[in-house]
Write a protein that holds these residues in place. Structure first.
Motif, PDB file in Angstrom:
ATOM      1  N   GLY A 111       0.719  -1.173  -0.077  1.00 35.29           N
ATOM      2  CA  GLY A 111      -0.168   0.014  -0.082  1.00 35.29           C
ATOM      3  C   GLY A 111       0.602   1.216   0.142  1.00 35.29           C
ATOM      4  O   GLY A 111       0.350   2.203  -0.851  1.00 35.29           O
ATOM      5  N   GLN A 112       2.050   1.340   0.769  1.00 35.76           N
ATOM      6  CA  GLN A 112       2.925   2.459   0.920  1.00 35.76           C
ATOM      7  C   GLN A 112       3.461   2.520  -0.766  1.00 35.76           C
ATOM      8  O   GLN A 112       3.686   3.749  -0.939  1.00 35.76           O
ATOM      9  CB  GLN A 112       3.829   2.256   1.841  1.00 35.76           C
ATOM     10  CG  GLN A 112       3.389   2.651   3.620  1.00 35.76           C
ATOM     11  CD  GLN A 112       2.488   1.765   3.757  1.00 35.76           C
ATOM     12  OE1 GLN A 112       2.381   0.163   3.530  1.00 35.76           O
ATOM     13  NE2 GLN A 112       1.599   2.267   4.508  1.00 35.76           N
ATOM     14  N   HIS A 171       8.983   1.183   8.316  1.00 34.50           N
ATOM     15  CA  HIS A 171       8.258   0.551   9.225  1.00 34.50           C
ATOM     16  C   HIS A 171       8.923  -0.181  10.218  1.00 34.50           C
ATOM     17  O   HIS A 171       9.653  -0.815  10.032  1.00 34.50           O
ATOM     18  CB  HIS A 171       7.378  -0.550   8.572  1.00 34.50           C
ATOM     19  CG  HIS A 171       6.249  -1.309   9.547  1.00 34.50           C
ATOM     20  ND1 HIS A 171       6.389  -2.544   9.692  1.00 34.50           N
ATOM     21  CD2 HIS A 171       5.475  -0.815  10.344  1.00 34.50           C
ATOM     22  CE1 HIS A 171       5.316  -2.939  10.572  1.00 34.50           C
ATOM     23  NE2 HIS A 171       4.924  -1.895  11.084  1.00 34.50           N
ATOM     24  N   THR A 227      -5.733   0.937  15.874  1.00 36.37           N
ATOM     25  CA  THR A 227      -4.766   0.407  14.803  1.00 36.37           C
ATOM     26  C   THR A 227      -3.718  -0.409  15.332  1.00 36.37           C
ATOM     27  O   THR A 227      -3.057   0.214  16.254  1.00 36.37           O
ATOM     28  CB  THR A 227      -4.294   1.660  14.051  1.00 36.37           C
ATOM     29  OG1 THR A 227      -5.549   2.488  13.308  1.00 36.37           O
ATOM     30  CG2 THR A 227      -3.251   1.315  12.931  1.00 36.37           C
ATOM     31  N   LEU A 271      -1.631  -0.680   9.203  1.00 35.01           N
ATOM     32  CA  LEU A 271      -1.356   0.353   8.422  1.00 35.01           C
ATOM     33  C   LEU A 271      -0.494  -0.099   7.165  1.00 35.01           C
ATOM     34  O   LEU A 271      -0.272   0.349   6.113  1.00 35.01           O
ATOM     35  CB  LEU A 271      -0.612   1.632   9.168  1.00 35.01           C
ATOM     36  CG  LEU A 271      -1.640   2.373  10.042  1.00 35.01           C
ATOM     37  CD1 LEU A 271      -0.956   3.342  10.625  1.00 35.01           C
ATOM     38  CD2 LEU A 271      -2.916   2.893   9.215  1.00 35.01           C
ATOM     39  N   VAL A 272       0.150  -1.249   7.213  1.00 38.58           N
ATOM     40  CA  VAL A 272       1.352  -1.629   6.344  1.00 38.58           C
ATOM     41  C   VAL A 272       0.815  -2.958   5.726  1.00 38.58           C
ATOM     42  O   VAL A 272       1.581  -3.318   4.887  1.00 38.58           O
ATOM     43  CB  VAL A 272       2.600  -1.514   6.905  1.00 38.58           C
ATOM     44  CG1 VAL A 272       3.164  -0.166   7.371  1.00 38.58           C
ATOM     45  CG2 VAL A 272       2.538  -2.569   8.078  1.00 38.58           C
ATOM     46  N   ARG A 328      -6.999  -3.164   6.574  1.00 36.23           N
ATOM     47  CA  ARG A 328      -7.296  -2.249   5.541  1.00 36.23           C
ATOM     48  C   ARG A 328      -7.015  -2.392   4.065  1.00 36.23           C
ATOM     49  O   ARG A 328      -5.997  -3.326   3.902  1.00 36.23           O
ATOM     50  CB  ARG A 328      -6.518  -1.024   6.108  1.00 36.23           C
ATOM     51  CG  ARG A 328      -6.700  -0.296   7.060  1.00 36.23           C
ATOM     52  CD  ARG A 328      -5.773   0.969   7.434  1.00 36.23           C
ATOM     53  NE  ARG A 328      -6.184   1.489   8.760  1.00 36.23           N
ATOM     54  CZ  ARG A 328      -7.170   2.916   8.777  1.00 36.23           C
ATOM     55  NH1 ARG A 328      -7.703   3.190   7.774  1.00 36.23           N
ATOM     56  NH2 ARG A 328      -7.293   3.175  10.081  1.00 36.23           N
ATOM     57  N   ASP A 383      -7.075   2.039   0.647  1.00 38.77           N
ATOM     58  CA  ASP A 383      -6.984   2.815   1.748  1.00 38.77           C
ATOM     59  C   ASP A 383      -5.660   3.056   2.170  1.00 38.77           C
ATOM     60  O   ASP A 383      -5.289   4.196   2.473  1.00 38.77           O
ATOM     61  CB  ASP A 383      -7.973   2.101   2.714  1.00 38.77           C
ATOM     62  CG  ASP A 383      -8.081   3.215   4.162  1.00 38.77           C
ATOM     63  OD1 ASP A 383      -8.449   4.431   3.731  1.00 38.77           O
ATOM     64  OD2 ASP A 383      -7.695   2.707   4.927  1.00 38.77           O
ATOM     65  N   ARG A 384      -4.867   2.170   2.293  1.00 39.41           N
ATOM     66  CA  ARG A 384      -3.352   1.974   2.671  1.00 39.41           C
ATOM     67  C   ARG A 384      -2.659   3.186   1.678  1.00 39.41           C
ATOM     68  O   ARG A 384      -1.761   3.803   2.111  1.00 39.41           O
ATOM     69  CB  ARG A 384      -2.732   0.759   2.892  1.00 39.41           C
ATOM     70  CG  ARG A 384      -3.088   0.008   4.246  1.00 39.41           C
ATOM     71  CD  ARG A 384      -2.491  -1.419   3.995  1.00 39.41           C
ATOM     72  NE  ARG A 384      -3.483  -2.239   3.276  1.00 39.41           N
ATOM     73  CZ  ARG A 384      -2.789  -3.148   2.643  1.00 39.41           C
ATOM     74  NH1 ARG A 384      -1.340  -3.064   2.554  1.00 39.41           N
ATOM     75  NH2 ARG A 384      -3.497  -3.950   2.011  1.00 39.41           N
ATOM     76  N   THR A 404      -0.911   6.714   2.569  1.00 34.95           N
ATOM     77  CA  THR A 404       0.410   7.090   2.427  1.00 34.95           C
ATOM     78  C   THR A 404       0.424   8.488   1.910  1.00 34.95           C
ATOM     79  O   THR A 404       1.263   9.191   2.209  1.00 34.95           O
ATOM     80  CB  THR A 404       1.114   6.003   1.563  1.00 34.95           C
ATOM     81  OG1 THR A 404       0.955   4.544   2.399  1.00 34.95           O
ATOM     82  CG2 THR A 404       2.478   6.429   1.167  1.00 34.95           C
TER      83      THR A 404
END
Length: 344
Positions: free
Chosen positions: A110-111, A156, A304, A309-310, A317, A321-322, A326
């Motif tokens: 996602g990032q 991360h 979270t 988030l990763v 997610r 969305d991720r 980002t």
């Protein structure tokens, strides 16, 4: 939200070992570390809370809103188009590359996807995730040397420690190339699970043997203990200078008792409940305050855990969305704080 395959990779071995540990007694930096535990790993008082800039970009359910994110990105289009983003993974994530190739893990995808839509190039740094921060700092230096133009780091967990080690020893001309650094949930002041594992002989020796078996280093465990808080405390002037040179955005996660039950469904749940029981707010692995680098800007994602988030997964997610999150974080990092944003 919960962890996917990456949650199983990060901390599973240490989680099993930590069940053998009845209490905590810290050896090095004993007084400082003990105080840190007593205070619940507080956020550094020098940090700047930018959460007010994040909230308008999220829906009531915590999902990123595309229209708002794109509006914030619009004035930065030219600056972003010149950036190369270096993505630095966290601890025990080498095995995820195999799963990723099989379509079973999307750790940090996602990032990469979000950044790739707005920057010139995205490069995932190929490092040994089980190696020490000192070793990985050299790998990051090599990656930097192989690029041209302005750079931004997205890291991360322990990847944040590796990157901090690199940046503190980098030449001024190298640091001047960095337009931003977004650090997701790094244990800058240490992680309690690493403390209890490092303190007792059996889990420490077993963990170090496991690290050695997968090509890692014994020092890697020490890098993540609360002794690292002494490392940062001794370098406050250097950290202040670093934050003045590079816009740094620390991203912290928080799971509280008020969050939905499904947000707690994670491999990290036993550690989360243990830390909550001793008064340490956290994302399940990293204390809230530990994820915030002194003097940096920061945002907090509530509900979270350490990998939500990763990475994706059934309760995680979505990739979209991720990616949007980002982009939102890139925009916040590159935008000066508004007058209504406060120092913690």
């Amino acid at each position: 939200m919960t962890a996917s395959a990456s949650g199983r990779g990060q901390g599973l071995a240490l989680l099993l070992l930590s069940s053998l540990v009845p209490s905590v007694a810290l050896a090095d930096c004993q007084a400082e570390s003990a105080q840190l535990w007593q205070e619940g790993f507080p956020a550094p008082g020098t940090a700047h809370d930018r959460s007010a800039a994040l909230l308008p970009l999220l829906s009531d359910e915590g999902q990123a809103k595309r229209t708002e994110v794109e509006a914030l990105l619009a004035p930065l289009k030219e600056e972003l188009s010149e950036l190369t983003v270096l993505v630095v993974p966290g601890f025990l994530t080498d095995s995820l590359e195999i799963l990723r190739n099989l379509g079973l893990s999307d750790y940090l995808d996602g990032q990469e996807a979000g950044a790739a839509q707005v920057v010139r190039e995205v490069i995932r740094v190929d490092l040994n995730s089980e190696a020490s921060s000192k070793t990985n700092a050299m790998t990051i230096a090599d990656a930097v040397a192989g690029t041209e133009g302005p750079l931004c780091l997205i890291t991360h967990s322990k990847g944040g420690l590796d990157s901090l080690t690199y940046l503190l020893q980098a030449e001024p001309a190298e640091r001047a190339r960095f337009s931003c650094w977004i650090t997701f949930q790094a244990p800058f002041a240490g992680a309690p699970l690493a403390d209890v594992t490092a303190e007792w002989w059996l889990p420490r020796e077993t963990s170090e043997a496991l690290l050695d078996a997968v090509g890692g280093e014994a020092q890697t465990l020490g890098d993540m203990t609360s002794n690292n808080n002494c490392y940062t405390a001794e370098r406050l002037e250097a950290l202040q200078a670093l934050n003045e040179e590079i816009p740094i955005l620390s991203v912290a996660g928080l799971l509280s008792a008020d969050d939905d039950l499904e947000d707690h469904v994670s491999i990290n749940l036993p550690v989360l409940l243990w830390m909550r029981g001793v008064g340490i707010p956290s994302d399940g692995l990293v204390p809230l305050g530990s994820a915030i680098l002194p003097f940096s800007d920061y945002v907090t994602f509530h509900g979270t855990d350490h990998t939500a988030l990763v990475s994706g997964g059934p309760l995680g997610r979505s990739l979209e969305d991720r990616a949007l999150i980002t982009q939102a974080l890139l925009a916040i990092a590159l935008t000066a704080p508004a007058s209504n944003e406060t120092i913690h």
